[in-house]
Design a protein around this motif. Structure first.
Motif, short mmCIF file in Angstrom:
data_model
loop_
_atom_site.label_atom_id
_atom_site.label_comp_id
_atom_site.label_asym_id
_atom_site.label_seq_id
_atom_site.Cartn_x
_atom_site.Cartn_y
_atom_site.Cartn_z
N PRO A 200 -8.97 7.77 13.56
CA PRO A 200 -8.43 6.56 13.59
C PRO A 200 -9.41 5.55 13.26
O PRO A 200 -10.36 5.47 14.18
N SER A 201 -9.37 4.54 12.51
CA SER A 201 -10.40 3.59 12.07
C SER A 201 -9.85 2.26 11.59
O SER A 201 -10.62 1.21 11.11
N SER A 202 -8.47 2.11 11.58
CA SER A 202 -7.98 0.99 10.97
C SER A 202 -7.64 -0.15 12.12
O SER A 202 -8.02 0.27 13.37
N ASN A 203 -7.50 -1.50 11.99
CA ASN A 203 -7.04 -2.59 12.71
C ASN A 203 -5.94 -2.49 13.55
O ASN A 203 -5.64 -3.20 14.22
N GLY A 204 -4.92 -1.29 13.04
CA GLY A 204 -3.73 -1.25 13.55
C GLY A 204 -2.78 -0.79 12.71
O GLY A 204 -1.70 -0.32 13.07
N CYS A 205 -2.95 -1.07 11.46
CA CYS A 205 -2.18 -0.73 10.30
C CYS A 205 -2.12 0.56 9.99
O CYS A 205 -2.92 1.42 10.58
N VAL A 206 -1.28 1.33 9.20
CA VAL A 206 -1.33 2.56 8.94
C VAL A 206 -1.78 2.66 7.32
O VAL A 206 -1.43 2.20 6.32
N ARG A 207 -3.10 2.91 7.42
CA ARG A 207 -3.84 3.00 6.16
C ARG A 207 -3.69 4.21 5.14
O ARG A 207 -3.97 5.38 5.77
N MET A 208 -3.44 4.07 3.99
CA MET A 208 -3.47 5.28 3.05
C MET A 208 -4.48 5.06 1.58
O MET A 208 -4.68 3.72 1.64
N THR A 209 -4.51 5.81 0.96
CA THR A 209 -5.04 5.59 -0.49
C THR A 209 -4.10 5.08 -1.40
O THR A 209 -2.96 5.08 -1.19
N ASN A 210 -4.81 4.21 -1.88
CA ASN A 210 -4.15 3.55 -3.25
C ASN A 210 -3.03 4.34 -3.90
O ASN A 210 -2.04 4.25 -4.13
N PRO A 211 -3.31 5.62 -4.48
CA PRO A 211 -2.43 6.32 -5.19
C PRO A 211 -1.37 6.84 -4.15
O PRO A 211 -0.13 6.92 -4.78
N SER A 212 -1.54 6.81 -2.98
CA SER A 212 -0.44 7.41 -1.89
C SER A 212 0.53 5.92 -1.86
O SER A 212 1.62 6.27 -1.70
N ILE A 213 -0.27 4.92 -1.75
CA ILE A 213 0.77 3.50 -1.76
C ILE A 213 1.60 3.62 -2.92
O ILE A 213 2.66 3.08 -3.02
N ASP A 214 0.92 3.72 -4.10
CA ASP A 214 1.74 3.62 -5.25
C ASP A 214 2.89 4.72 -5.45
O ASP A 214 3.84 4.04 -5.87
N ASP A 215 2.63 5.78 -4.79
CA ASP A 215 3.88 6.74 -4.41
C ASP A 215 4.96 6.11 -3.76
O ASP A 215 6.29 6.22 -4.25
N LEU A 216 4.56 5.37 -2.60
CA LEU A 216 5.70 4.90 -1.54
C LEU A 216 6.12 3.73 -1.73
O LEU A 216 7.37 3.31 -1.40
N PHE A 217 5.43 2.71 -2.33
CA PHE A 217 5.85 1.27 -2.28
C PHE A 217 7.07 1.34 -3.04
O PHE A 217 7.92 0.23 -2.51
N PRO A 218 7.36 1.93 -4.17
CA PRO A 218 8.75 1.38 -4.93
C PRO A 218 9.97 1.96 -4.00
O PRO A 218 10.92 1.34 -4.15
N ILE A 219 9.86 2.84 -2.97
CA ILE A 219 10.91 3.35 -2.19
C ILE A 219 11.20 2.62 -0.64
O ILE A 219 12.10 2.90 -0.01
N MET A 220 10.01 1.88 -0.55
CA MET A 220 9.71 1.27 0.90
C MET A 220 10.26 0.09 0.80
O MET A 220 9.53 -0.87 1.08
N HIS A 221 11.45 -0.15 0.43
CA HIS A 221 12.22 -1.36 0.49
C HIS A 221 12.47 -1.90 1.80
O HIS A 221 12.22 -1.23 2.67
N VAL A 222 12.71 -3.36 1.79
CA VAL A 222 13.13 -3.91 3.17
C VAL A 222 14.23 -3.10 3.69
O VAL A 222 15.49 -2.84 3.23
N GLY A 223 13.97 -2.58 5.02
CA GLY A 223 15.08 -1.95 5.72
C GLY A 223 14.71 -0.37 5.72
O GLY A 223 15.22 0.33 6.45
N PHE A 224 13.66 0.01 4.78
CA PHE A 224 13.47 1.35 5.00
C PHE A 224 12.67 1.92 6.34
O PHE A 224 11.99 1.16 6.82
N GLU A 225 12.94 2.92 6.77
CA GLU A 225 12.59 3.31 8.20
C GLU A 225 11.26 4.11 8.20
O GLU A 225 10.87 4.80 7.40
N VAL A 226 10.63 3.57 9.05
CA VAL A 226 9.22 3.93 9.38
C VAL A 226 9.01 4.54 10.80
O VAL A 226 9.17 3.58 11.90
N LEU A 227 9.05 5.80 11.05
CA LEU A 227 8.83 6.38 12.40
C LEU A 227 7.32 6.61 12.71
O LEU A 227 6.76 7.50 12.18
N VAL A 228 6.62 6.09 13.76
CA VAL A 228 5.71 6.12 14.26
C VAL A 228 5.44 6.79 15.56
O VAL A 228 6.18 6.19 16.55
N PHE A 229 4.82 8.01 15.71
CA PHE A 229 5.02 8.82 16.82
C PHE A 229 3.68 9.21 17.46
O PHE A 229 2.88 9.50 16.61
#
Length: 229
Positions: A200-229
């Motif tokens: 763990p080393s972020s300021n509180g956000c969930v940090r990923m690699t840029n290619p991972s974000i490129d995978d996820l961003f198109p499906i993470m529309h407003v209302g998309f569920e993110v469960l943090v546990f």
């Protein structure tokens, strides 16, 4: 009428036949042969470690995002190895050592927290990985880094939903964010743009690699569920 007498000669029994005048020795039982057996131990040869291309293929099959099985130990392959090591409880080296190779052959499986229909993202704080879950099955597994827990650098827990997205770089007070998807109104986002450390080393956000974000961003529309546990 013949007579037979027994005489001991040098430890042997000699039969004297009076009728024929011949002497014959009784057979002496032969000594039992002793067979010596030595136990042998069969050792199973240790399997050869997988090549980088083989490891990439194994990781991709398991859902870890090594991406191209090109035989190159690039950044995405290292992050896939680290994510796998996190889930398996191994040292986070980014290298396929003997323990990692053995775990690749018999990996620990992942059970999602929610098995609801549809697709959602689960962020496992303890293991520092993200799971893309579809219809109750884990499909993709991402290397992540969350808040380090000092001061306000804490990633909130709970069932949240995307409230806003920015499809580009955002220059925030604490650093650059690549394609952030905000999951609350306090500035916590799933984003790229920063090094993803094994701890763990972020300021509180969930940090990923840029290619991972490129995978996820198109499906993470407003209302998309993110469960943090």
């Amino acid at each position: 009428m013949s007579k037979t007498a027994k005489v001991l000669v040098a430890g042997s029994v000699v039969l004297l036949a009076a009728a024929c005048g011949q002497a014959r020795s009784a057979p002496v039982p032969a000594a039992h042969a002793v067979t010596s057996t030595t136990a042998t131990t069969t050792t199973t040869p240790k399997p050869a470690p997988p090549t980088t291309a083989e490891a990439q293929q194994m990781l991709n099959t398991l859902g870890y995002q090594a991406r191209q099985a090109n035989g190159e130990l690039d950044d995405e392959t290292k992050h896939a190895i680290v994510a796998f090591q996190k889930v398996q409880g191994l040292p986070r080296t980014g290298v396929v050592d003997d323990a990692t190779a053995a775990a690749l052959r018999s990996p620990r499986t992942i059970t999602p927290q929610h098995d609801t229909p549809g697709t959602h993202l689960e962020v496992d704080i303890a293991h520092q990985v993200g799971y893309l879950v579809t219809d109750g099955k884990v499909g993709k597994i991402y290397d992540v880094s969350t808040g380090d827990g000092t001061g306000n650098r804490i990633t909130p827990l709970g069932d949240m939903h995307v409230v806003n997205q920015i499809d580009f770089w955002e220059y925030a007070p604490l650093g650059r964010l690549y394609r952030p998807s905000y999951i609350n109104y306090d500035g916590i986002a799933v984003h790229g743009g920063e090094p993803v450390e094994p701890v763990p080393s972020s300021n509180g956000c969930v940090r990923m690699t840029n290619p991972s974000i490129d995978d996820l961003f198109p499906i993470m529309h407003v209302g998309f569920e993110v469960l943090v546990f």
